[in-house]
Design a protein around this motif. Structure first.
Motif, PDB file in Angstrom:
ATOM      1  N   SER A 134       6.915   0.574  -3.973  1.00 39.87           N
ATOM      2  CA  SER A 134       7.921   1.390  -3.295  1.00 39.87           C
ATOM      3  C   SER A 134       7.540   2.869  -3.266  1.00 39.87           C
ATOM      4  O   SER A 134       8.210   3.661  -2.630  1.00 39.87           O
ATOM      5  N   VAL A 135       6.445   3.235  -3.948  1.00 40.64           N
ATOM      6  CA  VAL A 135       6.032   4.640  -3.947  1.00 40.64           C
ATOM      7  C   VAL A 135       5.128   4.895  -2.741  1.00 40.64           C
ATOM      8  O   VAL A 135       4.136   4.187  -2.565  1.00 40.64           O
ATOM      9  N   PRO A 136       5.454   5.889  -1.910  1.00 42.38           N
ATOM     10  CA  PRO A 136       4.525   6.213  -0.826  1.00 42.38           C
ATOM     11  C   PRO A 136       3.216   6.739  -1.409  1.00 42.38           C
ATOM     12  O   PRO A 136       3.217   7.456  -2.409  1.00 42.38           O
ATOM     13  N   LYS A 137       2.114   6.344  -0.799  1.00 43.10           N
ATOM     14  CA  LYS A 137       0.813   6.716  -1.357  1.00 43.10           C
ATOM     15  C   LYS A 137       0.036   7.539  -0.361  1.00 43.10           C
ATOM     16  O   LYS A 137       0.121   7.338   0.835  1.00 43.10           O
ATOM     17  N   LEU A 138      -0.770   8.451  -0.909  1.00 43.95           N
ATOM     18  CA  LEU A 138      -1.592   9.287  -0.048  1.00 43.95           C
ATOM     19  C   LEU A 138      -2.761   8.500   0.522  1.00 43.95           C
ATOM     20  O   LEU A 138      -3.155   8.681   1.650  1.00 43.95           O
ATOM     21  N   LEU A 181       7.941   0.890   3.423  1.00 40.91           N
ATOM     22  CA  LEU A 181       7.795   0.793   1.977  1.00 40.91           C
ATOM     23  C   LEU A 181       8.548  -0.433   1.488  1.00 40.91           C
ATOM     24  O   LEU A 181       9.565  -0.815   2.073  1.00 40.91           O
ATOM     25  N   ARG A 230      -1.804   4.098   3.773  1.00 41.72           N
ATOM     26  CA  ARG A 230      -0.630   4.301   4.624  1.00 41.72           C
ATOM     27  C   ARG A 230      -0.002   2.971   4.997  1.00 41.72           C
ATOM     28  O   ARG A 230      -0.680   2.048   5.425  1.00 41.72           O
TER      29      ARG A 230
END
Lengths: 345, 345, 340
Positions: free
Chosen positions: C276-280, C287, C283
């Motif tokens: 659920s954490v957006p990641k750099l 989520l 992409r």
């Protein structure tokens, strides 16, 4: 339309009628306020029931502190119905002067002489033979009127100036605050005595003097709270949503001040009763022969060693009422907060 | 902009003619300086905090534009100016082609209806004394956007859009959790069918698992309603997930702008690179070469001469870095960077 | 790149296995007695920590992770909070049974804590130097110049520039990052063996957070500290921790080595939290989310408390019983009916 009437009309109407009642009490005399005041109280209760919701209201009221509420209701009813319960506070009976409290005497005679004889003067008589209970009951009326009127005056000025100066800030705020500083630096009793000298001791003078004593405290506290609430994000969002200043003050600032305001008013009721008593004691209060609690204590001063009941009972009355109002104010603060209200029920 | 005719200047003009079709908000050369005063009675301006300096960007219809940077970089001040909570010192803000910094009353009203905001703290942004229904309908009531009969229907509509049941309208904010409160704040901002919603750190106060819910919801709403977002955030992963274009701010100035792919795929400014390297890894085995920035963000009261980033810049500093302020220059597409080193490279 | 990684990994496991057991927690239960009922904030947590190991404790707010930290310090809110069961073995002695006077000997000197908010952790009316020296003198009898020298040394240790001048500074004169470093210096002033950090970076900026985490990591390695890092962010865990414990509704639902957990998260809750954490670097268009709200701890469903929100719940979930820990790998256990 009905909604509008309930949400805006009733509070405005209530405030207006209260103003009229207080005005009449001051101008015409206390005897004319009984019925309208009872009516006003009933409308206020009906309005609050409607506002909080019928079911909620009783749940909330159940949690009210019982003894203090009882004492306050008794105090208000006594004040309103004074001449229905007792006779005239001015009836003198010199031969019957300085009689000790009848209840105790009755008990004493009953124990000592095995004889039961009801004494008429339950709380005794004063130096002119006037019944202390009657004067106490009528004194409640004076004290209540002075309290309501003085607080109306003081909080009215204080609330208006406090909210506006806290909300708008700038030079206006500075001017108001300097005036408040000035007002707070004058000793209250000195101001009251000065007014009594200039205007002559009267009922109105006492109200004005106490009102002038109170307003600056309201300004200080309410201004600080306004400045805090003003910074809350919901106020910023209200501005983003296009709300006018008047709307924000009415819908956001005031409702968030109500807690503090209720507590302040209840605290100041205590202060008012005591200041009124002090003024009476100093001879700058409501002029004799009108009984007020302060002047009753003051009159009993010279007999403290021989006739303790003259000062004792008014003193106890003041103590009970002030204490009750403070406890009641605490409860009121909780009820006015939706979150606390839920916890309190 | 600068005296020399830079490519960036031309690009803005081309951008403007193109933007007439789909630009919602065009910000050009926006400045916000706070005067720093000394003395209580005789006030003297002793300096200026250049909170926002020469900021230019465009928010397009149905897209997300992100302003990213650390605290004190001026992104929040920019948003406050755009919400007309603060006055701008200089610059121009066009909303659908109309200047809103010097707008008349009607235009302001229209702007208030078309631009809404969601703030970071879901606790302080909802009035605790109002029911959710009143909170959501406030923007409609204040601007008179809808007849009163339709407001109730609209409230239920937006509650459904954010995934809350209609009976939420009758409850108080404190009955909801942080994530639900942020949904309520979002519902309120949607009520007047705005073209642009300003999201000021909308998820940073929420739990990680709730963040994902809100971010997904924001994306869905954008797809459904075509609303544009101006996202103000410090978390680059969130920004990358949400944005179409981005501007990175440092000490009140834009240091790099461009589409998401351009800036994240090929960061050119050393500060952007440092920010990206500081972001947390998604797996323990990913070891990024971390760029450690020496020192702290200097005070915007006395920003360093020359490039504002040069005292902390980890890359070898050229003499002009300490002398002249770099302007945004185009590096292909919409990608623009304000750095002397990037130009020479 | 891969060589470096494997080197780091061997280094990590080396420090882990060589250390002695510093803290052993057996079936710890901390309940809060509130007027809404009994809140089982920590409900049967068992784990052991070696010297120099860093445990990340992850969970949503209200899952009991802060109460777990406070239980180890015996600093629970009174009178509501009470440890009702279990043991916390430290140096072979049970902390739960210690008296308040004995605890004062342990707090700060043996087990120390860094709290979330650096703004309120420091007293605004005293200088940094005074607050630091005050803490030092609790456990040592340093005086005069020696005391000041020790304070400067501590500030230097947390990499505060110009430490000698900073002694006279007041908290309001420092930035958030600097303040959090001072808080760290105070926590380490008495050379504790165990440091509990409760979300120390939530109020910090991205680059400040990166600097702080780097500092904490290097201090931990240098002083061989045992670190318990309470957070809700798996990114921080990936950055600093050796082991991860995932808490849900007062229970430790998964515990394992950090890479193992990231490679093979077993509990559905852990999977959701990581995704659920957006990641750099990766992409995604959508989520993963956990439906519903975190549970209220005084009104938990029977059986597995995650079941109402779980996507993998089914007939294998017994409705009346909480799943026991099941080993799913080396030093990796999970409490879920899927693995029973």
């Amino acid at each position: 339309m009905v909604r509008f009437f309930v949400s805006r009309g009733v509070p405005i109407g209530l405030a207006f009628v209260l103003a009229v009642i207080v005005y009449r009490a001051i101008r015409v005399g206390f005897d004319s306020i009984g019925l309208p005041a009872v009516g006003w109280l009933i409308v206020l209760i009906v309005y609050l029931v409607g506002r909080v919701g019928f079911g909620n209201f009783f749940r909330v009221v159940k949690r009210a502190p019982k003894l203090p509420t009882l004492i306050i209701v008794a105090f208000i009813l006594t004040a309103i119905l004074a001449d229905k319960i007792t006779g005239s506070p001015y009836d003198q009976n010199i031969p019957n002067r300085l009689q000790p409290p009848g209840l105790m005497e009755t008990l004493k005679t009953a124990v000592r002489e095995q004889r039961f004889e009801l004494n008429e003067n339950w709380l005794g008589t004063d130096a002119l033979g006037r019944d202390v209970l009657t004067r106490l009951v009528h004194g409640a009326r004076v004290t209540l009127t002075v309290t309501i009127a003085a607080i109306m005056l003081g909080q009215g000025i204080g609330l208006t100036l406090g909210i506006t100066s806290g909300y708008f800030g700038g030079w206006y705020d500075k001017v108001v605050m300097r005036i408040v500083d000035g007002a707070m630096s004058i000793p209250g009793i000195f101001l009251a005595l000065l007014l009594a000298v200039v205007l002559g001791p009267s009922f109105q003078t006492v109200i004005i003097a106490i009102g002038l004593l109170l307003w600056s405290r309201f300004v200080r506290t309410l201004r600080a709270e306004t400045m805090k609430v003003k910074e809350a994000e919901f106020v910023k969002l209200a501005r983003v949503a296009g709300c006018s200043n008047w709307w924000i003050i009415r819908r956001h600032i005031f409702p968030n001040l109500v807690n503090l305001w209720a507590v302040l008013v209840s605290l100041e009721v205590g202060v008012t009763v005591i200041v009124e008593a002090t003024l009476g004691f100093l001879g700058a209060g409501v002029p004799p022969p009108t009984p007020s609690w302060g002047s009753l204590i003051s009159d009993g001063r010279q007999y403290v060693t021989s006739a303790w009941w003259l000062s004792f009972f008014p003193g106890m009355a003041i103590l009970l009422v002030v204490l009750s109002v403070n406890l009641f104010g605490d409860w009121l603060r909780d009820v006015l907060d939706p979150q606390m209200r839920q916890r309190a029920t | 902009m600068g005296t020399e005719v830079s490519t960036a200047g031309q690009d803005t003009k081309i951008g403007q003619s193109m933007a007439e079709t789909d630009a919602v908000l065009e910000v050009s050369n926006l400045k916000k300086y706070f005067p720093v005063t000394k003395g209580i009675i005789l006030r003297k301006t002793v300096g200026q905090v250049q909170a926002v300096d020469d900021v230019t960007f465009t928010v397009r219809r149905g897209q997300t534009f992100a302003l990213a940077g650390e605290s004190g970089c001026g992104k929040t001040t920019t948003s406050r100016v755009l919400l007309r909570l603060e006055d701008a010192t200089a610059g121009e803000v066009l909303f659908r082609g109309k200047d809103i910094l010097n707008a008349d009353k009607d235009l302001v009203k229209e702007y208030r209806r078309s631009v809404q905001a969601v703030f970071q703290d879901p606790y302080s942004s909802l009035e605790p004394r109002m029911r959710v229904g009143s909170i959501i309908s406030e923007p409609l009531m204040a601007t008179g956007a809808l007849p009163k009969k339709e407001i109730r229907v609209r409230v239920e509509e937006v509650l459904a859009q954010v995934g809350l049941s209609p009976d939420a309208a009758n409850r108080f904010p404190h009955e909801f959790s942080g994530g639900q409160r942020q949904r309520i704040a979002l519902a309120r901002s949607l009520a007047s069918s705005p073209d642009l919603i300003l999201l000021d750190e909308p998820v940073s106060a929420l739990d990680v698992s709730i963040r994902a819910q809100i971010l997904n919801l924001l994306k869905d709403l954008q797809d459904q309603l075509g609303v544009a977002y101006l996202l103000v955030a410090h978390d680059l992963a969130t920004v990358r997930h949400m944005c179409h274009s981005i501007a990175v701010m440092y000490l009140g100035r834009l240091v790099e702008t461009g589409s998401g792919e351009e800036v994240f795929g090929n960061p050119l400014h050393p500060y952007t690179k440092a920010l990206l390297s500081a972001a947390l890894p998604s797996h323990p085995r990913i070891q990024r070469a971390e760029i450690e920035l020496p020192g702290e963000v200097p005070s915007p009261l006395n920003p360093p001469k020359g490039c504002r980033f040069h005292p902390r810049c980890p890359v070898a500093v050229m003499p002009q870095c300490a002398e002249s302020l770099p302007e945004l220059e185009n590096h292909g597409g919409s990608h623009a960077v304000a750095c002397h080193l990037a130009r020479s490279a | 790149m891969s060589e470096v990684v494997s080197e780091i990994n061997t280094l990590r496991s080396a420090t882990r296995s060589s250390g002695q057991i510093a803290l052993e927690i057996k079936d710890l239960k901390t309940y809060l007695y509130t007027r809404w009922g009994v809140v089982k904030a920590v409900d049967g947590v068992s784990l052991s920590l070696r010297d120099g190991e860093c445990l990340g404790l992850v969970g949503e707010s209200g899952c009991g992770k802060t109460m777990f930290g406070l239980s180890l310090m015996r600093l629970l809110p009174r009178p509501a909070g009470r440890i009702v069961g279990g043991e916390v073995l430290f140096n072979g002695e049970d902390i739960v049974k210690k008296s308040e006077a004995e605890m004062r000997e342990i707090r700060g000197r043996q087990i120390s804590m860094v709290l979330q908010d650096p703004m309120t952790a420091l007293d605004p009316i005293f200088s940094v130097g005074r607050q630091l020296t005050e803490t030092i003198t609790i456990s040592s009898d340093l005086k005069g110049p020696a005391l000041l020298e020790r304070a400067v040394e501590l500030l230097r240790m947390v990499r505060i520039p110009a430490p000698a001048e900073r002694l006279a500074a007041f908290p309001f004169q420092m930035s958030g990052g600097m303040r959090q470093r001072v808080v760290g210096a105070i926590a380490l002033a008495q050379e504790p063996r165990i440091l509990i950090a409760d979300e120390p970076t939530t109020s910090l900026d991205v680059t400040t957070q990166a600097n702080y985490l780097r500092l904490l990591k290097s201090l931990q390695e240098r002083l061989n500290l045992t670190l318990i890092f309470i957070t809700h962010d798996f990114g921080i865990v990936a950055r600093v921790c050796h082991r991860v414990g995932v808490m849900y509704a007062g229970k430790l639902v998964e515990l394992g080595d950090v890479e193992d957990i990231f490679d093979n998260p077993r509990h559905p809750y852990t999977k959701c939290l990581i995704d659920s954490v957006p990641k750099l670097d990766k992409r995604v268009t959508r989520l993963a989310t956990i439906t519903g709200q975190p549970p209220t701890l005084h009104d938990l469903p029977p059986g597995c408390s995650f079941r109402p929100r779980c996507t993998e719940a089914g007939t294998h979930c017994r409705p009346d019983q909480y799943p026991d820990p099941a080993m799913v790998g080396d030093r990796h256990y999970v409490r879920c009916w899927l693995y029973q």
